[in-house]
Design a protein around this motif. Structure first.
Motif, PDB file in Angstrom:
ATOM      1  N   THR A 465       0.827  -1.215   0.000  1.00 45.19           N
ATOM      2  CA  THR A 465       0.000   0.000   0.000  1.00 45.19           C
ATOM      3  C   THR A 465       0.860   1.264   0.000  1.00 45.19           C
ATOM      4  O   THR A 465       0.477   2.287  -0.595  1.00 45.19           O
ATOM      5  N   THR A 466       2.030   1.206   0.640  1.00 45.92           N
ATOM      6  CA  THR A 466       2.937   2.368   0.636  1.00 45.92           C
ATOM      7  C   THR A 466       3.453   2.641  -0.779  1.00 45.92           C
ATOM      8  O   THR A 466       3.488   3.802  -1.227  1.00 45.92           O
ATOM      9  N   ILE A 467       3.848   1.587  -1.479  1.00 46.44           N
ATOM     10  CA  ILE A 467       4.301   1.738  -2.871  1.00 46.44           C
ATOM     11  C   ILE A 467       3.187   2.319  -3.725  1.00 46.44           C
ATOM     12  O   ILE A 467       3.403   3.222  -4.548  1.00 46.44           O
ATOM     13  N   PHE A 468       1.978   1.823  -3.521  1.00 45.91           N
ATOM     14  CA  PHE A 468       0.826   2.288  -4.304  1.00 45.91           C
ATOM     15  C   PHE A 468       0.584   3.786  -4.077  1.00 45.91           C
ATOM     16  O   PHE A 468       0.400   4.554  -5.031  1.00 45.91           O
ATOM     17  N   LYS A 469       0.594   4.207  -2.810  1.00 39.76           N
ATOM     18  CA  LYS A 469       0.322   5.615  -2.496  1.00 39.76           C
ATOM     19  C   LYS A 469       1.419   6.532  -3.039  1.00 39.76           C
ATOM     20  O   LYS A 469       1.142   7.636  -3.506  1.00 39.76           O
ATOM     21  N   ARG A 470       2.683   6.068  -2.960  1.00 45.17           N
ATOM     22  CA  ARG A 470       3.795   6.908  -3.414  1.00 45.17           C
ATOM     23  C   ARG A 470       3.806   7.075  -4.939  1.00 45.17           C
ATOM     24  O   ARG A 470       4.210   8.129  -5.448  1.00 45.17           O
ATOM     25  N   LEU A 471       3.384   6.048  -5.650  1.00 48.36           N
ATOM     26  CA  LEU A 471       3.464   6.081  -7.116  1.00 48.36           C
ATOM     27  C   LEU A 471       2.195   6.541  -7.814  1.00 48.36           C
ATOM     28  O   LEU A 471       2.237   6.881  -8.998  1.00 48.36           O
ATOM     29  N   LYS A 472       1.063   6.564  -7.123  1.00 45.08           N
ATOM     30  CA  LYS A 472      -0.205   6.815  -7.814  1.00 45.08           C
ATOM     31  C   LYS A 472      -0.310   8.212  -8.428  1.00 45.08           C
ATOM     32  O   LYS A 472      -1.064   8.419  -9.378  1.00 45.08           O
ATOM     33  N   VAL A 473       0.443   9.169  -7.926  1.00 43.82           N
ATOM     34  CA  VAL A 473       0.397  10.520  -8.497  1.00 43.82           C
ATOM     35  C   VAL A 473       0.988  10.539  -9.910  1.00 43.82           C
ATOM     36  O   VAL A 473       0.756  11.494 -10.677  1.00 43.82           O
ATOM     37  N   HIS A 474       1.754   9.501 -10.270  1.00 43.52           N
ATOM     38  CA  HIS A 474       2.386   9.441 -11.598  1.00 43.52           C
ATOM     39  C   HIS A 474       1.646   8.511 -12.564  1.00 43.52           C
ATOM     40  O   HIS A 474       2.022   8.434 -13.730  1.00 43.52           O
ATOM     41  N   PHE A 475       0.623   7.805 -12.077  1.00 41.49           N
ATOM     42  CA  PHE A 475      -0.059   6.814 -12.908  1.00 41.49           C
ATOM     43  C   PHE A 475      -0.619   7.434 -14.193  1.00 41.49           C
ATOM     44  O   PHE A 475      -0.393   6.920 -15.298  1.00 41.49           O
ATOM     45  N   ALA A 476      -1.369   8.511 -14.042  1.00 40.84           N
ATOM     46  CA  ALA A 476      -2.043   9.111 -15.198  1.00 40.84           C
ATOM     47  C   ALA A 476      -1.043   9.609 -16.239  1.00 40.84           C
ATOM     48  O   ALA A 476      -1.265   9.481 -17.446  1.00 40.84           O
ATOM     49  N   ASP A 477       0.073  10.145 -15.796  1.00 38.40           N
ATOM     50  CA  ASP A 477       1.083  10.644 -16.724  1.00 38.40           C
ATOM     51  C   ASP A 477       1.708   9.527 -17.531  1.00 38.40           C
ATOM     52  O   ASP A 477       1.933   9.667 -18.739  1.00 38.40           O
ATOM     53  N   VAL A 478       2.028   8.429 -16.879  1.00 39.91           N
ATOM     54  CA  VAL A 478       2.700   7.327 -17.567  1.00 39.91           C
ATOM     55  C   VAL A 478       1.732   6.574 -18.481  1.00 39.91           C
ATOM     56  O   VAL A 478       2.085   6.197 -19.604  1.00 39.91           O
ATOM     57  N   LEU A 479       0.505   6.365 -18.010  1.00 40.74           N
ATOM     58  CA  LEU A 479      -0.479   5.634 -18.822  1.00 40.74           C
ATOM     59  C   LEU A 479      -0.975   6.478 -19.987  1.00 40.74           C
ATOM     60  O   LEU A 479      -1.372   5.940 -21.011  1.00 40.74           O
TER      61      LEU A 479
END
Length: 479
Positions: A465-479
């Motif tokens: 869950t920590t990895i998910f929270k730290r990376l989710k702000v970049h999801f939309a940009d990469v996808l």
């Protein structure tokens, strides 16, 4: 702190105190293995089943060992153990040597000599633990505590002679006190104390962490709870669209696991002629192990790619993307529930009644669900940046199914290496499903394995869950 928060905290403290008391007073049911050596002879074929228990009325299949005894072509079949542990089949008159693992320190032993009228002779009895061995004479067993469907129970020259009627013959004795058993109990007491301390530390640490960081820890569960209706609708739609366009539709979701089970059953039961495992038919042993593995396999594969598959939802600012791994979990649950029902039906058809123990499947599913969810939250976030992770997970799952005793019996491995296979948290789940469906053992009986599983699961869940929270702000940009 408002009144609601104080009330929640108070309730949690009360539950924590109650759990501490239960753990402190917990009694171990998983004692060190003591080997019972004996020689059996009879004029007819059958199975001598040995039960052992703390209480004379708690004779369950999980606390039993069986010795198959089958005369072949007029001669009595002999089963022995060679130096490398492999069974050797030969023909010697009137004797069968075998080993049966018994629980050390148990107070009672029950012998069930087949279901036919016959005379059974049991001799050369001894018990061993580590480098200690003690011999028994039939006279050491004393008078039987209970006799059923027997015409006579006698001691002759140190051997025990059982004259059984047809039906359900058995005899119950108090276990003799021996040095090996006493040493095993002492080792068990020391191990139990260590397990209790670890369990109390883990429980209290979790409660303390929750009280101090409850806002952060509750963020994800609250999002899931608030969007539960949306999760269920998406899960149903995900399950249906997976097979959209095919003539048979969702029927294919059930066909593949069934075919896989049939192939494994044919290879091992027909090809390799695997017999009963742990005193249950091989097909029952196989299915109860494969069903939870199918769920975690489906969940890991689908959950890892959840954000990639639903990329159009990830890009929406107002959508709670944290629910997407849950969608894949609920979607996999539909097939899992079906196969659990089929597994119980197969077990009943083979004459094994799960009884009230089967309700524990709910607990073991929840444990597997939390374990899988913690991993998937991490993998679904990482795979967006490292697409090769999907292939790595596929390989891990292909190898992983053979690192757990699903299609093989852990009894064939030297006991000193059992700890290595138990390091895999899925061992706890697979073994738990078996104990719930046909083992007739409650989940708290092996506190040590339970503490280890939940410790690993909580660590993986926090990391995921920590990895998910730290990376989710970049999801939309990469996808």
């Amino acid at each position: 702190m408002n009144r609601k928060s104080k009330l929640i905290g108070l309730c949690l403290l009360i539950l924590a105190v109650a759990a501490n008391v239960l753990i402190f007073n917990w009694h171990t049911y998983k004692l060190p293995t003591v080997d019972l050596h004996l020689t059996v002879s009879s004029e007819v074929g059958g199975n001598l089943q040995i039960f052992y228990s703390d209480y004379a009325d708690s004779w369950v299949e999980g606390n039993s060992s069986g010795i198959a005894y089958d005369p072949v072509n007029g001669a009595e079949q002999t089963v022995a153990l060679s130096e490398d542990g492999e069974p050797v089949i030969g023909f010697l008159p009137a004797k069968t040597e075998a080993q049966a693992a018994i629980g050390a320190g148990q107070r009672f032993i029950r012998l069930d000599p087949g279901d036919q009228e016959a005379i059974w002779t049991i001799s050369d009895m001894s018990v061993s633990y580590k480098d200690m061995t003690a011999d028994w004479q039939a006279e050491d067993l004393g008078e039987p505590l209970e006799v059923h469907d027997m015409t006579a129970v006698e001691a002759e020259n140190g051997a025990l002679v059982l004259s059984a009627r047809a039906g359900d013959p058995y005899v119950i004795f108090a276990m003799p006190e021996t040095a090996p058993a006493s040493q095993a109990v002492a080792d068990s007491d020391a191990s139990t104390l260590r397990t209790k301390v670890l369990a109390l530390v883990l429980l209290d640490a979790v409660v303390l962490a929750f009280l101090l960081f409850r806002k952060k820890l509750l963020t994800l569960p609250l999002e899931i709870m608030q969007n539960r209706h949306l999760i269920f609708k998406l899960a149903v739609n995900d399950f249906k669209t997976k097979y959209a366009g095919s003539y048979l539709g969702i029927f294919w979701a059930f066909v593949q696991p069934v075919v896989t089970i049939m192939v494994y059953w044919f290879v091992f039961s027909v090809g390799f002629r695997s017999g009963a495992v742990m005193n249950v038919p091989f097909v029952v042993y196989l299915v109860t192990g494969l069903v939870p593995w199918f769920f975690i396999q489906d969940f890991m594969n689908a959950g890892t790619n959840a954000l990639v598959e639903y990329s159009y939802l990830v890009k929406k600012v107002v959508f709670k993307i944290s629910v997407l791994p849950m969608v894949k979990a609920i979607s996999a649950l539909f097939v899992h529930a079906f196969f659990v029902a089929i597994t119980i039906l197969i077990t009943v058809l083979y004459g094994i009644n799960p009884g009230p123990y089967a309700i524990q499947v709910v607990y073991y599913f929840f444990a597997m669900f939390v374990f899988g969810l913690g991993i998937v939250y991490g993998t679904c976030a990482i795979v967006i940046f490292f697409r090769d992770l999907t292939q790595i997970i596929n390989i891990v799952l292909q190898v992983g199914v053979w690192t757990i005793p699903i299609m093989w019996n852990i009894g064939i491995i030297d006991p000193k290496w059992h700890w290595f296979f138990k390091l895999n948290p899925m061992y706890y789940i697979v073994n738990g499903y078996r104990e719930a469906i046909y083992g007739h053992t409650w989940f708290w009986h092996d506190l040590g394995q339970m503490v280890y599983f939940w410790a690993v699961t909580l660590i993986l869940f926090v990391i995921g869950t920590t990895i998910f929270k730290r990376l989710k702000v970049h999801f939309a940009d990469v996808l």
